[in-house]
Design an enzyme around this catalytic site. Structure first.
Site, short mmCIF file in Angstrom:
data_model
loop_
_atom_site.label_atom_id
_atom_site.label_comp_id
_atom_site.label_asym_id
_atom_site.label_seq_id
_atom_site.Cartn_x
_atom_site.Cartn_y
_atom_site.Cartn_z
N MET A 1 1.08 -1.23 0.16
CA MET A 1 0.18 -0.22 -0.08
C MET A 1 0.76 1.22 0.13
SD MET A 1 -3.12 0.97 2.57
CE MET A 1 -1.96 1.12 4.09
N ILE B 1 2.55 4.61 0.87
CA ILE B 1 2.43 5.04 2.11
C ILE B 1 2.01 6.57 2.42
CG2 ILE B 1 4.78 6.37 2.39
CD1 ILE B 1 5.13 4.83 4.98
N GLY C 1 -1.31 8.83 0.80
CA GLY C 1 -2.56 8.81 0.04
C GLY C 1 -3.32 10.01 0.10
N GLY D 1 -6.92 11.76 1.30
CA GLY D 1 -7.97 11.61 2.09
C GLY D 1 -9.08 12.43 1.55
N TYR E 1 -18.89 8.96 3.18
CA TYR E 1 -18.44 10.41 2.70
C TYR E 1 -19.40 10.95 1.75
CZ TYR E 1 -13.99 9.04 4.82
OH TYR E 1 -13.10 8.40 5.70
#
Length: 251
Positions: free
Chosen positions: A13, A15, A17, A19, A49
């Site tokens: 993944m 590290i 990203g 939001g 969201y």
């Protein structure tokens, strides 16, 4: 230079990203496109969201334009075991779980999928050292949300501390010729914790990804870790009476 964290499933993944919480309609698609163009390959979202359709449209546009391939992207939503069974997701995790709750999952008879990740509020005012150490000891990666202290949270009070304005953070940033936000993001990278700063501003989105060309010293890290005051921007008081409310535990 660490650019990804390993999940228990063997997947990697990125590290850092993007939001997308509170990224409003008409802005979040633009934010996603700006992030992809800046090099982000990890996008964090959730059904709650209420903007995932626009997030998806932004990702689709970037793929159709040949900027990025689907297999290069790590897209986070909030999913369950059946989706792994169906081959729709590669790994599942938990969010806001404390140590006791994770232990309960790991000791569950017939456990099918061990949590790959625990997404928690984490920043210098809430360093979460014990919980992060525990998760890593169990092979569970950690993602820090609200890494900048979520300064735009609507319920913030005037007398609450501001990470971005903290003089010591500013001093460290000045020493490295970086922004306070870049220092706060780099802090997590050096702890092997994934981090998902949110912004809708294309310039800030780009800046937030430029954290791989400098390193905080051991003294910098010690100073930042000393800021801990167990301060939560997200107290989740609406759920505080629930029998499984996770935030009362020490870790």
């Amino acid at each position: 230079m660490t650019t990804s964290v390993s999940l228990g499933t063997g997947a990697s993944m990125p590290i850092v990203g993007l939001g997308t919480w509170r990224a409003s309609e008409g802005q979040v698609g633009q934010a996603v496109r700006a992030a992809i163009l800046s090099g982000y390959r990890h996008i964090d979202g959730a059904f709650v969201y209420q903007n995932e359709a626009e997030v998806g449209a932004g990702l689709k546009a970037m793929m159709q334009q040949g900027v990025v391939k689907r297999e290069e992207l790590f897209i986070v939503s909030k999913a369950m075991e059946e989706l792994v069974d169906c081959g729709l997701v590669k790994a599942i995790g938990v969010s806001n779980f404390n140590q006791q709750q994770i232990e309960a999952i790991l000791n569950k008879p017939g456990l099918k999928y061990k949590p790959a990740n625990n997404q928690i509020e984490c920043h210098p005012y809430l360093t979460q050292e014990k919980l992060i150490s525990y998760c890593h000891s169990k092979g569970i990666s950690v993602t820090a949300y609200s890494p900048l202290g979520s300064p735009d949270r609507p319920w913030a009070k005037p007398d609450e501390p501001s990470l971005l304005e903290d003089p010591k953070i500013k001093a460290i940033a000045s020493k490295h010729s970086k922004t306070s936000a870049q220092v706060l993001i780099r802090f997590h990278v050096q702890r092997n914790v994934a981090v998902i700063p949110k912004s809708s501003n294309p310039q800030r989105i780009k800046e937030n990804f430029q954290v791989f060309d400098f390193e905080l010293s051991a003294e910098d890290m010690k100073t930042i870790l000393s800021f801990n005051r167990n301060f939560r921007g997200f107290k989740m008081e609406w759920a505080s009476q629930h029998k499984d409310f996770p935030l009362n535990a020490e870790c």
